[in-house]
Design a protein around this motif. Sequence first.
Motif, PDB file in Angstrom:
ATOM      1  N   GLN A 163      -3.549   2.602  -5.478  1.00  0.00           N
ATOM      2  CA  GLN A 163      -2.942   2.767  -4.155  1.00  0.00           C
ATOM      3  C   GLN A 163      -2.464   1.455  -3.565  1.00  0.00           C
ATOM      4  OE1 GLN A 163      -5.383   4.996  -1.462  1.00  0.00           O
ATOM      5  NE2 GLN A 163      -3.717   5.360  -0.021  1.00  0.00           N
TER       6      GLN A 163
ATOM      7  N   SER B 232       0.961   5.624   0.332  1.00  0.00           N
ATOM      8  CA  SER B 232       0.271   6.816   0.801  1.00  0.00           C
ATOM      9  C   SER B 232       1.128   8.039   0.503  1.00  0.00           C
ATOM     10  CB  SER B 232      -0.031   6.730   2.301  1.00  0.00           C
ATOM     11  OG  SER B 232       1.178   6.693   3.050  1.00  0.00           O
TER      12      SER B 232
ATOM     13  N   PHE C 160      -1.085   6.564  -8.277  1.00  0.00           N
ATOM     14  CA  PHE C 160       0.082   5.784  -7.888  1.00  0.00           C
ATOM     15  C   PHE C 160       0.452   4.782  -8.978  1.00  0.00           C
ATOM     16  CE2 PHE C 160      -2.203   7.030  -4.054  1.00  0.00           C
ATOM     17  CZ  PHE C 160      -1.200   7.640  -3.316  1.00  0.00           C
TER      18      PHE C 160
ATOM     19  N   ALA D 239       4.015   8.544  -6.576  1.00  0.00           N
ATOM     20  CA  ALA D 239       2.787   9.322  -6.449  1.00  0.00           C
ATOM     21  C   ALA D 239       2.892  10.528  -7.377  1.00  0.00           C
ATOM     22  CB  ALA D 239       2.596   9.779  -5.006  1.00  0.00           C
TER      23      ALA D 239
ATOM     24  N   SER E  30       0.843  -1.198   0.000  1.00  0.00           N
ATOM     25  CA  SER E  30       0.000   0.000   0.000  1.00  0.00           C
ATOM     26  C   SER E  30       0.877   1.246   0.000  1.00  0.00           C
ATOM     27  CB  SER E  30      -0.924   0.015   1.220  1.00  0.00           C
ATOM     28  OG  SER E  30      -1.788  -1.107   1.215  1.00  0.00           O
TER      29      SER E  30
END
Length: 347
Positions: A176, A153, A162, A195, A151
Amino acid sequence: GQQVVFDHIQSSNTGQYLCEAKNEKGTTSESISIDVKYGPKHTSVYSSPSGEIEEGSSVTLSCSSDANPAANYTWFKVNTANSSRVKSQGQQVVFDHIQSSNTGQYLCEAKNEKGTASESISIDVKYGPKHTSVYSSPSGEIEEGSSVTLSCSSDANPAANFTWFKEHDSVGQSGQNYTIANITSEHGGNYYCRAHNGIGRHNSTYLSIYVTVSSPSPQTIVAVGTAAVLLATLPLLVFLWMRRKKASRKAPGLGGRPDTKEGTLCVPVYDNVLAVTNRLAPSAQSEPMEQQDDLHYASIHISRAKNQEVPSRLAGSHVQSDQKEEVLYSVVHFKRAKTVPEEAFQN
């Protein structure tokens, strides 16, 4: 008329008024100014530039209001709890290099002795991704055949998209989360995510995936060990039985029924083979090497319980063992003889 009456005077009544007195003899006039006082109204706020505001740019917030006397202005920033704090005094607020932390709602308060009015404006500062990180679930070493989800962030405005990479190559996965089902050792390595939005992009640090090979179950080990013992023992038993049968046929006049004597020697063959060999050993050692049978090596895999003693008749054999299996190596010398002495078969 001699009077002008304002039942509800308004700011629009502000101005200079002239009174003219006139008769047949002449005219005279006098003026008076009326300044209607009122609190702030029609208060408005705006930003320059307007529209989308990017981090690092210069931004000015302005406030205006209709008031008499002129209003004083105070700016407040409203936090998430709807409370506020003073940001600045004056009609304008200037951000030389606006930051993402400046995002929020701003309130302008216009005030004079006649009243107070306020108006607010929201500032949404756009910025590229930052603080990008990646983590796995489950974490740590991943057992081969299991499933793992990576994952990503990132702090970004607008929200980031992403893309996933292994080392320096794209894995062809976006989103993500990135899930690897039925993981193998080939999936091990360093992963990172990128990202990105319309303003910029940012890569996370590496996350290392270690894939461990699962150990065989105890049941599998026992089954394999049992099969190995059976396969290793069977050829030896057949060989010994054939040798004993051949030797028995070469010994006439041994007394008793041949089938009885042969049965005595061959059941079990691995119990008596060392005894027979020891009795034949002196004769075998006196024969030339070319007259002796070939040297035969046999290995026996035996499963035995912990602390179980090795039978004494197997003394002299070399034993390699762990807690579950043993391997016995025996060297058996056979002498080729025209006639086997009868004593060799006596107990």
